[in-house]
Design an enzyme around this catalytic site. Sequence first.
Site, PDB file in Angstrom:
ATOM      1  N   LYS A   1      26.353  41.739  40.677  1.00 41.93           N
ATOM      2  CA  LYS A   1      27.658  41.105  40.435  1.00 41.93           C
ATOM      3  C   LYS A   1      27.900  40.904  38.938  1.00 41.93           C
ATOM      4  O   LYS A   1      29.023  41.093  38.440  1.00 41.93           O
ATOM      5  CB  LYS A   1      27.725  39.766  41.168  1.00 41.93           C
ATOM      6  CG  LYS A   1      29.008  38.943  40.916  1.00 41.93           C
ATOM      7  CD  LYS A   1      30.277  39.714  41.266  1.00 41.93           C
ATOM      8  CE  LYS A   1      31.497  38.815  41.414  1.00 41.93           C
ATOM      9  NZ  LYS A   1      31.825  38.031  40.240  1.00 41.93           N
TER      10      LYS A   1
ATOM     11  N   HIS B   1      28.812  44.238  37.586  1.00 40.44           N
ATOM     12  CA  HIS B   1      30.177  44.519  38.036  1.00 40.44           C
ATOM     13  C   HIS B   1      31.186  43.861  37.100  1.00 40.44           C
ATOM     14  O   HIS B   1      32.150  44.477  36.654  1.00 40.44           O
ATOM     15  CB  HIS B   1      30.382  44.014  39.468  1.00 40.44           C
ATOM     16  CG  HIS B   1      31.821  43.889  39.877  1.00 40.44           C
ATOM     17  ND1 HIS B   1      32.620  42.815  39.481  1.00 40.44           N
ATOM     18  CD2 HIS B   1      32.625  44.679  40.622  1.00 40.44           C
ATOM     19  CE1 HIS B   1      33.839  42.977  39.954  1.00 40.44           C
ATOM     20  NE2 HIS B   1      33.873  44.090  40.661  1.00 40.44           N
ATOM     21  N   ASN B   2      30.978  42.586  36.812  1.00 44.87           N
ATOM     22  CA  ASN B   2      31.914  41.860  35.951  1.00 44.87           C
ATOM     23  C   ASN B   2      31.941  42.426  34.538  1.00 44.87           C
ATOM     24  O   ASN B   2      32.990  42.476  33.884  1.00 44.87           O
ATOM     25  CB  ASN B   2      31.556  40.376  35.910  1.00 44.87           C
ATOM     26  CG  ASN B   2      31.967  39.650  37.178  1.00 44.87           C
ATOM     27  OD1 ASN B   2      32.135  40.255  38.232  1.00 44.87           O
ATOM     28  ND2 ASN B   2      32.099  38.342  37.092  1.00 44.87           N
TER      29      ASN B   2
ATOM     30  N   GLU C   1      33.940  45.407  34.536  1.00 47.93           N
ATOM     31  CA  GLU C   1      35.329  44.923  34.573  1.00 47.93           C
ATOM     32  C   GLU C   1      35.819  44.594  33.165  1.00 47.93           C
ATOM     33  O   GLU C   1      36.953  44.939  32.799  1.00 47.93           O
ATOM     34  CB  GLU C   1      35.384  43.685  35.466  1.00 47.93           C
ATOM     35  CG  GLU C   1      36.715  42.997  35.584  1.00 47.93           C
ATOM     36  CD  GLU C   1      36.591  41.703  36.376  1.00 47.93           C
ATOM     37  OE1 GLU C   1      37.073  40.655  35.890  1.00 47.93           O
ATOM     38  OE2 GLU C   1      35.998  41.719  37.471  1.00 47.93           O
TER      39      GLU C   1
ATOM     40  N   SER D   1      33.267  39.326  44.843  1.00 46.53           N
ATOM     41  CA  SER D   1      34.272  39.758  43.874  1.00 46.53           C
ATOM     42  C   SER D   1      35.591  40.068  44.567  1.00 46.53           C
ATOM     43  O   SER D   1      35.619  40.634  45.647  1.00 46.53           O
ATOM     44  CB  SER D   1      33.795  41.006  43.122  1.00 46.53           C
ATOM     45  OG  SER D   1      34.794  41.430  42.216  1.00 46.53           O
TER      46      SER D   1
END
Length: 469
Positions: free
Chosen positions: A183, A186-187, A190, A129
């Site tokens: 991940k 995480h996105n 976001e 990232s």
Amino acid sequence: MKQQDIGLIGLAVMGQNLVLNMERNGFSVAVYNRTASTTKAFVEGPAAGKKIAAAYGIEEFLASLKKPRTIMTMVQAGPPVDAVLAQLRPHLEPGDLVMDGGNSHFPDTERRFKEMEALGIPFLGVGVSGGEEGALWGPSIMPGGPKEAYARIEPLLKAIAAKVKGEPCVTWIGPRGSGHFVKMVHNAIEYGDMQLIAEAYDLLHRGLDLSAEELHEIFARWNEGKLSSYLIEITAKIFTCRDEQTGKPLVDLILDQAGQKGTGRWTVQAAPEMGVPIPTIDAAVSARCLSAYKEERLTAAKAFPIAPRRYRGNRESFIDAVGEALYVAKICSYAQGMALLRRASGDFDYRLDYGQIARIWRGGCIIRARFLDDVRLAFRENPDLANLLMAPFFRDEVMGRHKALREAVRTAAELGIPAPGMSASLAYFDAYRSGRLPANLIQAQRDFFGAHTYRRIDLEGVFHTQWPE
């Protein structure tokens, strides 16, 4: 021919920048891309004069690597990854290491891990990232797979990762598909961050009729406090950019249709399957989907007109309240994301270290923020923390500020300004702290029409009622 330390397949911008990052940190790299012209342009352009060797076929590529060979793929998620692995498999040897650094869906990584394991080839699913800049100068890196395989590549990953207070933003996440699961979350976090920031902007822009210059000043000020983050920083900068042709703020000329690449959607599909509520993230993904219906929204705006209204209270107090609301909503959103990680850790035996995950998110990645230090400390103090909201620090922060979130949501409703992310965060907080929810009525309804049974608060066992016709 001189053999290289590592090979990378896939020379889109992320792949190229990772290669340049590796080479700058002392590693020689072999590169291969399905389109030969892309490889040629790269080695004759940005890679010229560097320890980067071009290959124009898989066999040539593999022959250019030191044994045991280390290979990283940076291709589009889905079938392209499988196609590259199919090309590699006939030529791989025990001891070779393969890493997928793309945005792959974690079930695909789980499957690929098993397929490669059957061949005796260690496979790492590596979340990366930070976008193009992060890939070049230091991303946050989330590798999942065999721990011994990670140990082998750890020096390289630590060298190319972002650094915060001297600590590289990389750690072994866990087994199999854990890196790509983290991940993915995480996105999704976001997505939540971006939606909440956009709602704060909308409340200030439409609710107070603030100019781009005023918005810049507010977001720049927020970036000096608890909200300090990459996304707040770039938002402040966005408001300073003017269109060269019209002189108007560029943000006002950008079409209000937001794109997405799939990781947010994967998360909101996975969460209900795992029984984890993530309403803020869900609202963020839905808001992007709704933004795509531009023509329908324009038609609806005519069918359901609303006269523009402005906030009539104290302007400075409301600006402060929106900032506090953004902060509280953000805490609720992160609580949801970390709760999903916690469930995955148990369901998939990932054995995640949430404090370490928060630590490596502090730099390089898109959600990097001062706030993540507090998240890291919360899990260091209590690794078994059930929900981020229950950490003493965050409990006090939310209890001291949730009235501001209520004011923001109430004002948004009164002015007809949609705030689905903030509303979802507030509802999540209120539901999480409710000792009793109306699910008792839902269970009665389910038993009425489907004999699904229910439990009682005063008796042990499972019950069914013959409800009146």
